[in-house]
Design a protein around this motif. Structure first.
Motif, mmCIF file in Angstrom:
data_model
loop_
_atom_site.group_PDB
_atom_site.id
_atom_site.type_symbol
_atom_site.label_atom_id
_atom_site.label_comp_id
_atom_site.label_asym_id
_atom_site.label_seq_id
_atom_site.Cartn_x
_atom_site.Cartn_y
_atom_site.Cartn_z
ATOM 1 N N PHE A 192 -0.349 9.057 4.126
ATOM 2 C CA PHE A 192 -0.432 9.842 2.899
ATOM 3 C C PHE A 192 -1.585 10.838 2.880
ATOM 4 O O PHE A 192 -1.570 11.765 2.078
ATOM 5 N N PHE A 193 -2.585 10.652 3.730
ATOM 6 C CA PHE A 193 -3.761 11.525 3.723
ATOM 7 C C PHE A 193 -3.962 12.161 5.085
ATOM 8 O O PHE A 193 -3.646 11.558 6.108
ATOM 9 N N THR A 194 -4.520 13.371 5.066
ATOM 10 C CA THR A 194 -4.881 14.072 6.287
ATOM 11 C C THR A 194 -6.282 14.644 6.106
ATOM 12 O O THR A 194 -6.818 14.655 4.995
ATOM 13 N N GLY A 195 -6.862 15.139 7.185
ATOM 14 C CA GLY A 195 -8.184 15.764 7.076
ATOM 15 C C GLY A 195 -9.225 14.750 6.659
ATOM 16 O O GLY A 195 -9.245 13.617 7.137
ATOM 17 N N ASP A 196 -10.094 15.151 5.739
ATOM 18 C CA ASP A 196 -11.129 14.251 5.234
ATOM 19 C C ASP A 196 -10.499 13.263 4.256
ATOM 20 O O ASP A 196 -9.991 13.660 3.211
ATOM 21 N N PHE A 197 -10.543 11.990 4.603
ATOM 22 C CA PHE A 197 -9.988 10.961 3.741
ATOM 23 C C PHE A 197 -10.905 10.775 2.535
ATOM 24 O O PHE A 197 -12.092 11.091 2.592
ATOM 25 N N PRO A 198 -10.385 10.246 1.431
ATOM 26 C CA PRO A 198 -11.212 10.003 0.252
ATOM 27 C C PRO A 198 -12.352 9.028 0.556
ATOM 28 O O PRO A 198 -12.221 8.149 1.414
ATOM 29 N N ALA A 199 -13.450 9.173 -0.162
ATOM 30 C CA ALA A 199 -14.486 8.146 -0.142
ATOM 31 C C ALA A 199 -13.836 6.871 -0.661
ATOM 32 O O ALA A 199 -12.958 6.924 -1.535
ATOM 33 N N CYS A 200 -14.241 5.722 -0.131
ATOM 34 C CA CYS A 200 -13.478 4.522 -0.448
ATOM 35 C C CYS A 200 -14.357 3.278 -0.442
ATOM 36 O O CYS A 200 -15.288 3.171 0.357
ATOM 37 N N ALA A 201 -14.040 2.358 -1.336
ATOM 38 C CA ALA A 201 -14.620 1.018 -1.314
ATOM 39 C C ALA A 201 -13.474 0.033 -1.166
ATOM 40 O O ALA A 201 -12.416 0.201 -1.774
ATOM 41 N N LYS B 292 -2.570 17.626 -5.339
ATOM 42 C CA LYS B 292 -1.938 17.116 -4.128
ATOM 43 C C LYS B 292 -2.830 16.012 -3.571
ATOM 44 O O LYS B 292 -3.981 15.857 -3.989
ATOM 45 N N MET B 293 -2.308 15.252 -2.647
ATOM 46 C CA MET B 293 -3.039 14.100 -2.136
ATOM 47 C C MET B 293 -4.403 14.466 -1.554
ATOM 48 O O MET B 293 -5.342 13.690 -1.653
ATOM 49 N N ALA C 210 0.834 -1.207 0.000
ATOM 50 C CA ALA C 210 0.000 0.000 0.000
ATOM 51 C C ALA C 210 0.868 1.256 0.000
ATOM 52 O O ALA C 210 0.553 2.225 -0.698
ATOM 53 N N LYS C 211 1.958 1.255 0.748
ATOM 54 C CA LYS C 211 2.852 2.418 0.759
ATOM 55 C C LYS C 211 3.411 2.694 -0.640
ATOM 56 O O LYS C 211 3.478 3.849 -1.076
ATOM 57 N N VAL C 212 3.797 1.645 -1.342
ATOM 58 C CA VAL C 212 4.305 1.799 -2.708
ATOM 59 C C VAL C 212 3.211 2.391 -3.604
ATOM 60 O O VAL C 212 3.444 3.334 -4.368
ATOM 61 N N ILE C 213 2.011 1.837 -3.501
ATOM 62 C CA ILE C 213 0.912 2.288 -4.359
ATOM 63 C C ILE C 213 0.518 3.724 -4.039
ATOM 64 O O ILE C 213 0.337 4.545 -4.948
ATOM 65 N N PHE C 214 0.385 4.065 -2.760
ATOM 66 C CA PHE C 214 0.044 5.447 -2.412
ATOM 67 C C PHE C 214 1.142 6.415 -2.874
ATOM 68 O O PHE C 214 0.864 7.542 -3.265
ATOM 69 N N GLY C 215 2.391 5.957 -2.876
ATOM 70 C CA GLY C 215 3.472 6.777 -3.422
ATOM 71 C C GLY C 215 3.297 7.021 -4.907
ATOM 72 O O GLY C 215 3.520 8.124 -5.412
ATOM 73 N N LYS C 216 2.862 5.997 -5.647
ATOM 74 C CA LYS C 216 2.590 6.155 -7.081
ATOM 75 C C LYS C 216 1.424 7.122 -7.297
ATOM 76 O O LYS C 216 1.474 7.985 -8.186
ATOM 77 N N ILE C 217 0.375 6.974 -6.494
ATOM 78 C CA ILE C 217 -0.768 7.886 -6.615
ATOM 79 C C ILE C 217 -0.305 9.312 -6.374
ATOM 80 O O ILE C 217 -0.645 10.216 -7.137
ATOM 81 N N LYS C 218 0.484 9.513 -5.341
ATOM 82 C CA LYS C 218 1.008 10.855 -5.026
ATOM 83 C C LYS C 218 1.802 11.413 -6.211
ATOM 84 O O LYS C 218 1.623 12.569 -6.607
#
Length: 133
Positions: free
Chosen positions: A98-107, A71-72, A54-62
């Motif tokens: 990788f995220f702060t505040g309101d996190f993304p909606a997620c499934a 920005k994220m 997940a860290k690798v993937i969130f880094g790619k998303i960033k």
């Protein structure tokens, strides 16, 4: 009329031509394909558990979101596919890095398998540039 533009990051390997684009931008919206922890060599899978992958993937998303001008905190939705629902705690732990505040909606969806047995998760996302505070 809106124009579709391919967004590329030098830190995220693109698929072979004719397969898919990692990220497309239409107006102020970014559409990210499902990303895995596959290394830029196209073969090696980085990370041995859900947290590391997940860290690798969130880094790619960033990298892709930033390459698209965002920005994220602009990420508004994610779909996360996991091969073992019990690994979700590792995904959530990485997400908090990788995220702060309101996190993304997620499934979160458990699937029987992904492209290779060692790929434990895949994440697809959408971002709206400039929507964060």
């Amino acid at each position: 009329m809106s124009k579709k533009t391919r967004v590329i990051s030098p830190n995220v390997a693109e698929a072979a031509p004719g397969l898919w684009s990692n990220c497309l931008k239409v107006d102020d919206t970014l559409y990210l394909s499902g990303l895995t922890s596959r290394a830029n060599d196209g073969e090696t899978i980085l990370g041995s558990d859900e947290y590391e992958q997940a860290k690798v993937i969130f880094g790619k998303i960033k990298n892709l979101v930033e390459a698209g001008g965002g920005k994220m905190d602009d990420v508004v939705t994610m779909t996360i596919f996991v091969t073992n629902i019990k690994g979700n705690q590792g995904v959530w732990k990485a997400r908090k890095e990788f995220f702060t505040g309101d996190f993304p909606a997620c499934a979160l969806i458990e699937v029987k398998g992904l492209a290779k047995p060692e790929i434990l998760l895949e994440i697809q996302a959408q971002a709206r540039i400039g929507c964060s505070a």
